[in-house]
Enzyme design. Structure first.
Site, PDB file in Angstrom:
ATOM      1  N   TYR A 134      -6.102   3.348   4.409  1.00 23.91           N
ATOM      2  CA  TYR A 134      -7.387   2.712   4.740  1.00 23.91           C
ATOM      3  C   TYR A 134      -7.982   2.048   3.503  1.00 23.91           C
ATOM      4  O   TYR A 134      -8.425   0.891   3.557  1.00 23.91           O
ATOM      5  CB  TYR A 134      -8.360   3.743   5.299  1.00 23.91           C
ATOM      6  N   GLY A 135      -8.008   2.755   2.371  1.00 24.86           N
ATOM      7  CA  GLY A 135      -8.529   2.166   1.143  1.00 24.86           C
ATOM      8  C   GLY A 135      -7.746   0.925   0.745  1.00 24.86           C
ATOM      9  O   GLY A 135      -8.320  -0.057   0.261  1.00 24.86           O
TER      10      GLY A 135
END
Length: 320
Positions: A134-135
Site C-alpha cells: 500500500y505504501g
C-alpha cells in the site's frame, strides 16, 4: 468552484464534501458507493475505469483525489495497484486534458518506513522507503503527481495522511482499523486473514474467548506508538490545501503531531470499556514513530484540534 472528490463516500471524503457544499461549491463524487448528501452529483465507478473518470471530470475546476484501495492482504495487491496507481494515472491524464486548475493528492505516512525511521519526528525530507505494498502504491502516486507538475505545469499538492479515524471507531472492536489495533480478538482475526502465522501464534495463548484490549510490543520490546488523527482534522487540512495558493507544489504531512503509545491509548479506552488488557510481544518490528506537522501548520495556517483523549470523549458522548 466545481470540485471532484474521489472516495466521496468515505470517511474523509464525506466530511470534505459536507464542507464544500455548505460554502456553496459544486461537488462531484467518484466512488463505488453513493454519497447521499443533498447537492452531490454521484458518478459510480472505480478509479481505474476510464469512462467513469471521464464523466466525473467534466467541467471540474479542482480535483481532491482522496480515494484509494487500502489492504495488507497479499491477494489484494493487484487490485490495489489497479486502483491506486493506474487509477491515479487516469485521473491525472483526464485532469490535464480538461484543464483542471488544481490537483490535491492524498498520500500516506506509509511512504515512510514507519517501523524503522532514520530519525524522528518524520518530516517531509525523511527518505521514503515504504515497507508495505500500500505504501508503495502511494509513493508511485506521488511520483506521478510530481511528474505532471513538472512536465505539464499542473498545480498540485501532496498530503501525507497519518493514521486516520472517526472518533466512534476507537471503541468499536469491529472497526476496520481500531478493532485490530486495540482489541485482541480482532487482531487475531486480522492476522489470520493476512496469513501472519507467527503473529497469530504469539497472540493465541492470551485468547480465552472474552473481549480484551491489546497492548502490542515489537520484537525489540518497544511499545507500538503512532499519531492517530481525527477525520475532522484531516478534512479541514484537505480543504485548506484546496484553498491555499502557497500549498501548490508542496508535499506536507497532514495529521496530529501527538504520537500516542499503545499502552497510553488503551488506558484511556479502559476508563470507558472497563475491559482487561494483555501485553504481548510480537515477532515483528514495532510501529513506532512520530511525524512533524510543522510545514502544514505554517503553510495552511491551521492546527489539529482533536487529541486522542478528546476523540474518545466524543465517541462516548455520541454513544450516549
Amino acid at each position: 468552484m466545481k470540485v471532484l472528490v474521489t472516495g466521496g463516500a468515505g470517511r474523509v471524503g464525506s466530511r470534505v464534501i459536507a464542507t464544500l457544499i455548505a460554502r456553496g461549491d459544486q461537488v462531484v463524487s467518484l466512488d463505488l458507493r453513493e454519497n447521499a448528501q443533498a447537492g452531490v452529483s454521484n458518478v459510480l465507478g472505480a478509479f481505474d475505469d476510464a469512462t467513469a473518470v471521464e464523466r466525473a471530470m467534466e467541467g471540474v475546476d479542482a480535483v481532491l483525489h482522496l480515494g484509494a484501495l487500502m489492504s495488507w492482504v497479499a491477494a489484494d495487491t493487484p487490485k490495489m495497484f489497479a486502483a491506486n496507481v493506474t487509477g491515479t494515472h487516469l485521473l491525472l491524464l483526464a485532469a490535464k486534458a480538461k484543464g483542471v486548475r488544481k490537483f490535491v493528492f492524498a498520500s500516506s505516512g506509509e511512504v515512510y518506513p514507519e517501523t524503522r525511521p532514520a530519525y524522528m519526528p518524520l518530516d517531509e525530507s525523511h527518505p521514503t522507503k515504504p515497507t508495505s505494498p500500500y505504501g508503495l502504491t502511494k509513493l508511485l502516486g506521488e511520483d506521478m503527481v510530481q511528474f505532471f507538475a513538472r512536465a505539464y505545469g499542473m498545480a498540485t499538492v501532496i498530503l501525507r495522511f497519518s493514521h486516520t479515524q472517526d472518533a466512534t471507531e476507537l471503541l468499536d472492536p469491529n472497526s476496520f482499523f481500531s478493532g485490530p489495533r486495540f482489541f485482541l480478538g480482532p487482531r487475531i482475526r486480522q492476522q489470520e486473514a493476512f496469513g501472519n502465522r507467527a503473529v497469530v501464534e504469539a497472540l493465541k495463548p492470551y485468547d480465552d474467548g472474552s473481549e480484551k484490549h491489546l497492548i502490542s510490543k515489537g520484537q525489540d520490546g518497544a511499545l507500538f506508538r503512532m499519531p492517530i488523527t481525527d477525520t475532522r482534522d484531516i478534512a479541514a487540512g484537505v480543504v485548506a490545501a484546496l484553498d491555499s495558493e502557497r500549498a501548490i507544489g508542496q508535499v506536507m504531512n497532514l495529521g496530529t503531531e501527538e504520537a500516542i503509545r499503545i499502552d497510553e491509548a488503551v488506558a484511556i479506552l479502559q476508563r470507558h470499556t472497563k475491559l482487561p488488557a494483555v501485553e504481548v510481544t510480537l515477532p515483528i518490528p514495532a510501529v513506532n514513530y512520530q511525524t512533524s506537522r510543522a510545514r502544514a501548520i505554517e503553510i495552511l495556517g491551521i492546527r489539529p484540534q482533536w487529541t486522542f483523549e478528546r476523540m474518545v470523549a466524543d465517541a462516548i458522548a455520541q454513544r450516549k
